[in-house]
Design a protein around this motif. Structure first.
Motif, PDB file in Angstrom:
ATOM      1  N   ASN A  89      49.140  82.233  -1.479  1.00  8.54           N
ATOM      2  CA  ASN A  89      49.461  83.647  -1.304  1.00  8.54           C
ATOM      3  C   ASN A  89      48.479  84.347  -0.378  1.00  8.54           C
ATOM      4  O   ASN A  89      48.774  85.421   0.130  1.00  8.54           O
ATOM      5  CB  ASN A  89      49.481  84.368  -2.659  1.00  8.54           C
ATOM      6  N   GLU A  90      47.322  83.728  -0.161  1.00  8.90           N
ATOM      7  CA  GLU A  90      46.286  84.360   0.660  1.00  8.90           C
ATOM      8  C   GLU A  90      45.996  83.549   1.917  1.00  8.90           C
ATOM      9  O   GLU A  90      44.866  83.484   2.396  1.00  8.90           O
ATOM     10  CB  GLU A  90      45.025  84.562  -0.180  1.00  8.90           C
ATOM     11  N   LEU A  91      47.044  82.921   2.475  1.00 13.02           N
ATOM     12  CA  LEU A  91      46.873  82.068   3.651  1.00 13.02           C
ATOM     13  C   LEU A  91      46.181  82.779   4.806  1.00 13.02           C
ATOM     14  O   LEU A  91      45.429  82.169   5.557  1.00 13.02           O
ATOM     15  CB  LEU A  91      48.235  81.553   4.136  1.00 13.02           C
ATOM     16  N   ALA A  92      46.447  84.068   4.942  1.00 13.67           N
ATOM     17  CA  ALA A  92      45.898  84.805   6.080  1.00 13.67           C
ATOM     18  C   ALA A  92      44.390  84.971   6.005  1.00 13.67           C
ATOM     19  O   ALA A  92      43.762  85.329   7.007  1.00 13.67           O
ATOM     20  CB  ALA A  92      46.561  86.178   6.179  1.00 13.67           C
ATOM     21  N   THR A  93      43.797  84.693   4.841  1.00 17.78           N
ATOM     22  CA  THR A  93      42.360  84.945   4.671  1.00 17.78           C
ATOM     23  C   THR A  93      41.554  83.680   4.401  1.00 17.78           C
ATOM     24  O   THR A  93      40.324  83.758   4.330  1.00 17.78           O
ATOM     25  CB  THR A  93      42.122  85.925   3.502  1.00 17.78           C
ATOM     26  N   ILE A  94      42.213  82.526   4.239  1.00 19.65           N
ATOM     27  CA  ILE A  94      41.481  81.307   3.872  1.00 19.65           C
ATOM     28  C   ILE A  94      41.115  80.519   5.115  1.00 19.65           C
ATOM     29  O   ILE A  94      41.385  80.943   6.247  1.00 19.65           O
ATOM     30  CB  ILE A  94      42.306  80.435   2.902  1.00 19.65           C
ATOM     31  N   ASP A  95      40.494  79.364   4.925  1.00 18.87           N
ATOM     32  CA  ASP A  95      40.122  78.470   6.022  1.00 18.87           C
ATOM     33  C   ASP A  95      41.340  78.224   6.912  1.00 18.87           C
ATOM     34  O   ASP A  95      42.372  77.740   6.444  1.00 18.87           O
ATOM     35  CB  ASP A  95      39.636  77.138   5.430  1.00 18.87           C
ATOM     36  N   PRO A  96      41.264  78.550   8.201  1.00 20.77           N
ATOM     37  CA  PRO A  96      42.419  78.378   9.091  1.00 20.77           C
ATOM     38  C   PRO A  96      42.971  76.959   9.100  1.00 20.77           C
ATOM     39  O   PRO A  96      44.179  76.768   9.259  1.00 20.77           O
ATOM     40  CB  PRO A  96      41.866  78.774  10.468  1.00 20.77           C
ATOM     41  N   ALA A  97      42.110  75.970   8.934  1.00 20.31           N
ATOM     42  CA  ALA A  97      42.583  74.586   8.953  1.00 20.31           C
ATOM     43  C   ALA A  97      43.548  74.315   7.800  1.00 20.31           C
ATOM     44  O   ALA A  97      44.554  73.622   7.962  1.00 20.31           O
ATOM     45  CB  ALA A  97      41.398  73.620   8.883  1.00 20.31           C
ATOM     46  N   ILE A  98      43.258  74.874   6.619  1.00 21.55           N
ATOM     47  CA  ILE A  98      44.134  74.700   5.461  1.00 21.55           C
ATOM     48  C   ILE A  98      45.459  75.418   5.702  1.00 21.55           C
ATOM     49  O   ILE A  98      46.537  74.890   5.422  1.00 21.55           O
ATOM     50  CB  ILE A  98      43.453  75.224   4.183  1.00 21.55           C
ATOM     51  N   ALA A  99      45.360  76.628   6.238  1.00 20.22           N
ATOM     52  CA  ALA A  99      46.572  77.412   6.501  1.00 20.22           C
ATOM     53  C   ALA A  99      47.465  76.731   7.526  1.00 20.22           C
ATOM     54  O   ALA A  99      48.692  76.683   7.380  1.00 20.22           O
ATOM     55  CB  ALA A  99      46.192  78.813   6.966  1.00 20.22           C
ATOM     56  N   GLU A 100      46.848  76.179   8.573  1.00 15.80           N
ATOM     57  CA  GLU A 100      47.631  75.514   9.614  1.00 15.80           C
ATOM     58  C   GLU A 100      48.305  74.258   9.072  1.00 15.80           C
ATOM     59  O   GLU A 100      49.443  73.947   9.422  1.00 15.80           O
ATOM     60  CB  GLU A 100      46.727  75.147  10.801  1.00 15.80           C
ATOM     61  N   LEU A 101      47.613  73.516   8.209  1.00 13.64           N
ATOM     62  CA  LEU A 101      48.209  72.323   7.622  1.00 13.64           C
ATOM     63  C   LEU A 101      49.399  72.699   6.736  1.00 13.64           C
ATOM     64  O   LEU A 101      50.455  72.065   6.787  1.00 13.64           O
ATOM     65  CB  LEU A 101      47.167  71.558   6.799  1.00 13.64           C
ATOM     66  N   ALA A 102      49.245  73.748   5.930  1.00 11.04           N
ATOM     67  CA  ALA A 102      50.342  74.205   5.080  1.00 11.04           C
ATOM     68  C   ALA A 102      51.538  74.627   5.923  1.00 11.04           C
ATOM     69  O   ALA A 102      52.693  74.338   5.588  1.00 11.04           O
ATOM     70  CB  ALA A 102      49.879  75.364   4.204  1.00 11.04           C
ATOM     71  N   MET A 103      51.265  75.290   7.030  1.00 14.36           N
ATOM     72  CA  MET A 103      52.336  75.726   7.922  1.00 14.36           C
ATOM     73  C   MET A 103      53.048  74.527   8.543  1.00 14.36           C
ATOM     74  O   MET A 103      54.282  74.462   8.582  1.00 14.36           O
ATOM     75  CB  MET A 103      51.731  76.606   9.022  1.00 14.36           C
ATOM     76  N   SER A 104      52.281  73.567   9.019  1.00 15.69           N
ATOM     77  CA  SER A 104      52.870  72.379   9.650  1.00 15.69           C
ATOM     78  C   SER A 104      53.719  71.591   8.654  1.00 15.69           C
ATOM     79  O   SER A 104      54.811  71.132   8.987  1.00 15.69           O
ATOM     80  CB  SER A 104      51.766  71.486  10.227  1.00 15.69           C
ATOM     81  N   GLN A 105      53.217  71.424   7.434  1.00 16.48           N
ATOM     82  CA  GLN A 105      53.984  70.715   6.410  1.00 16.48           C
ATOM     83  C   GLN A 105      55.293  71.445   6.104  1.00 16.48           C
ATOM     84  O   GLN A 105      56.342  70.813   5.929  1.00 16.48           O
ATOM     85  CB  GLN A 105      53.159  70.586   5.133  1.00 16.48           C
ATOM     86  N   THR A 106      55.238  72.762   6.065  1.00 19.33           N
ATOM     87  CA  THR A 106      56.429  73.548   5.759  1.00 19.33           C
ATOM     88  C   THR A 106      57.485  73.390   6.838  1.00 19.33           C
ATOM     89  O   THR A 106      58.673  73.194   6.540  1.00 19.33           O
ATOM     90  CB  THR A 106      56.060  75.032   5.605  1.00 19.33           C
ATOM     91  N   ILE A 107      57.073  73.443   8.094  1.00 16.38           N
ATOM     92  CA  ILE A 107      58.024  73.294   9.196  1.00 16.38           C
ATOM     93  C   ILE A 107      58.653  71.901   9.177  1.00 16.38           C
ATOM     94  O   ILE A 107      59.874  71.744   9.283  1.00 16.38           O
ATOM     95  CB  ILE A 107      57.330  73.536  10.549  1.00 16.38           C
ATOM     96  N   GLU A 108      57.821  70.880   9.005  1.00 20.26           N
ATOM     97  CA  GLU A 108      58.344  69.509   9.036  1.00 20.26           C
ATOM     98  C   GLU A 108      59.235  69.219   7.836  1.00 20.26           C
ATOM     99  O   GLU A 108      60.320  68.644   7.974  1.00 20.26           O
ATOM    100  CB  GLU A 108      57.189  68.513   9.093  1.00 20.26           C
ATOM    101  N   ARG A 109      58.813  69.629   6.642  1.00 20.00           N
ATOM    102  CA  ARG A 109      59.565  69.266   5.431  1.00 20.00           C
ATOM    103  C   ARG A 109      60.852  70.085   5.297  1.00 20.00           C
ATOM    104  O   ARG A 109      61.896  69.537   4.929  1.00 20.00           O
ATOM    105  CB  ARG A 109      58.672  69.449   4.199  1.00 20.00           C
ATOM    106  N   SER A 110      60.789  71.368   5.578  1.00 21.58           N
ATOM    107  CA  SER A 110      62.022  72.155   5.529  1.00 21.58           C
ATOM    108  C   SER A 110      62.986  71.701   6.610  1.00 21.58           C
ATOM    109  O   SER A 110      64.204  71.826   6.465  1.00 21.58           O
ATOM    110  CB  SER A 110      61.719  73.657   5.679  1.00 21.58           C
ATOM    111  N   GLY A 111      62.435  71.133   7.691  1.00 22.45           N
ATOM    112  CA  GLY A 111      63.278  70.616   8.768  1.00 22.45           C
ATOM    113  C   GLY A 111      64.067  69.388   8.389  1.00 22.45           C
ATOM    114  O   GLY A 111      64.990  68.998   9.116  1.00 22.45           O
ATOM    115  N   THR A 112      63.732  68.744   7.269  1.00 16.73           N
ATOM    116  CA  THR A 112      64.544  67.632   6.793  1.00 16.73           C
ATOM    117  C   THR A 112      65.738  68.131   5.992  1.00 16.73           C
ATOM    118  O   THR A 112      66.596  67.338   5.606  1.00 16.73           O
ATOM    119  CB  THR A 112      63.713  66.678   5.909  1.00 16.73           C
ATOM    120  N   CYS A 113      65.771  69.429   5.709  1.00 17.11           N
ATOM    121  CA  CYS A 113      66.866  70.031   4.945  1.00 17.11           C
ATOM    122  C   CYS A 113      67.852  70.731   5.879  1.00 17.11           C
ATOM    123  O   CYS A 113      67.539  71.014   7.036  1.00 17.11           O
ATOM    124  CB  CYS A 113      66.325  71.069   3.963  1.00 17.11           C
TER     125      CYS A 113
END
Length: 346
Positions: free
Chosen positions: A247-271
């Motif tokens: 919920n606080e992606l905008a304020t945490i370590d950018p590397a963690i946020a970017e990984l979460a974003m990349s996983q979301t794009i790739e995994r939702s893209g299988t749907c």
């Protein structure tokens, strides 16, 4: 006065040479260590690429992603609806239930059968009763365990021990909603309309200061334990179950946020990706890839759990702070629209 002896001078020179050699050896070890560290962390750093390096157009690859026309769901190729909160998903659950009954398939859909609404995991035990059609606020990664326990190709033979990598073969659907509307709807519905504390004094985002909006959206949690930001990452990324991170992606370590974003794009893209604001376009993609569901996907129906609290008009400053704290969800929505475009054109 003191006059150093020749032996003393000789020992001084020898010690100086030893120190120089030790310094050179230490420097060489440091260089080698840095080189090895660079090689070791290269794969990790490549996975944590900055968001601005993500492809602007996320191209579908039917072979790599496995997105292809699906037949009727079955035990080795089940179907799951990853329900993003406040994106019209309660209505979609009803449509999926009707479609499953139409093809005589077992379901696992919280709220619509004897499964508690606050169920966020698909069956996680080998002794659990498996279904063929799933739908709910389910996290993506625990469903991979469900696939292993109940839906891999050797399930019919009772095989539980695997020596080769498992191919998770399933079809899925998720619905995205424009983030500004979804976040407002979530706030008004969860923090005001269904707030168990009556007369709590909670106000609509449009009646809050910029500082109140920022703090409320980042740190607020409603009665079920979640906040209102970053719903796609909550469902699809590895950190989705950690509310303080997702919920606080905008304020945490950018590397963690970017990984979460990349996983979301790739995994939702299988749907199959649907967009709430583009229901007719979404239905075209659903008819192509999920024909068993298409006739029940009703764009002209009234959605379940509609909000009763007026949103009000947001100022530019209020919109700006929502886009700031929810920047990753806005990017995910942009990518989702590109995914739907690609699904329609293929």
């Amino acid at each position: 006065g003191f006059f150093p002896s020749p032996l003393y001078l000789l020992m001084g020179k020898l010690l100086s040479r030893v120190k120089l050699k030790l310094l050179m050896i230490s420097f060489s070890c440091l260089v080698i260590s840095l080189a090895l560290l660079n090689l070791y962390t290269l794969p990790m750093r490549s996975r944590l690429a900055p968001t601005n390096k993500l492809p602007h157009i996320y191209k579908f690859n039917s072979v790599r992603l496995g997105l292809r026309p699906s037949g009727v769901p079955n035990v080795v190729n089940p179907f799951i609806f990853f329900h993003q909160r406040k994106a019209g998903g309660s209505s979609v659950r009803n449509w999926i239930k009707m479609a499953a009954h139409n093809i005589n398939r077992t379901i696992y859909i919280p709220c619509l059968q004897e499964i508690h609404c606050e169920t966020y995991y698909t069956p996680q035990m080998s002794t659990s009763t498996a279904a063929v059609v799933y739908g709910g606020h389910f996290y993506y990664m625990p469903f991979q365990r469900t696939m292993l326990l109940h839906h891999h190709e050797d399930e019919k033979n009772g095989l539980r021990v695997l020596v080769n990598p498992l191919k998770h073969d399933f079809t899925c659907l998720t619905v995205f909603r424009e983030p500004l509307d979804r976040i407002q709807s979530c706030w008004n519905f969860r923090f005001i309309q269904t707030n168990p504390i009556k007369n709590s004094g909670m106000r609509e985002l449009s009646n809050m200061t910029v500082e109140e909006i920022r703090s409320g959206l980042l740190h607020g949690r409603y009665q079920y334990g979640e906040g209102c930001l970053n719903e796609p990452m909550r469902i699809f990324s590895d950190i989705g179950i950690n509310e303080d991170l997702v919920n606080e992606l905008a304020t945490i370590d950018p590397a963690i946020a970017e990984l979460a974003m990349s996983q979301t794009i790739e995994r939702s893209g299988t749907c199959v990706v649907a967009i709430l604001e583009r229901c007719e376009d979404s239905k075209i993609a659903i008819a192509k890839y999920l024909p068993f569901l298409a006739e029940f996907y009703a764009c002209d129906s009234q959605y379940v759990n509609e909000g009763k609290v007026g949103k009000g008009e947001l100022s530019e400053e209020q919109i700006g702070v929502i886009k700031d704290v929810g920047k990753f969800e806005f990017l995910a929505y942009e990518q989702a629209n590109l995914m739907l475009d690609e699904q329609m054109s293929n």
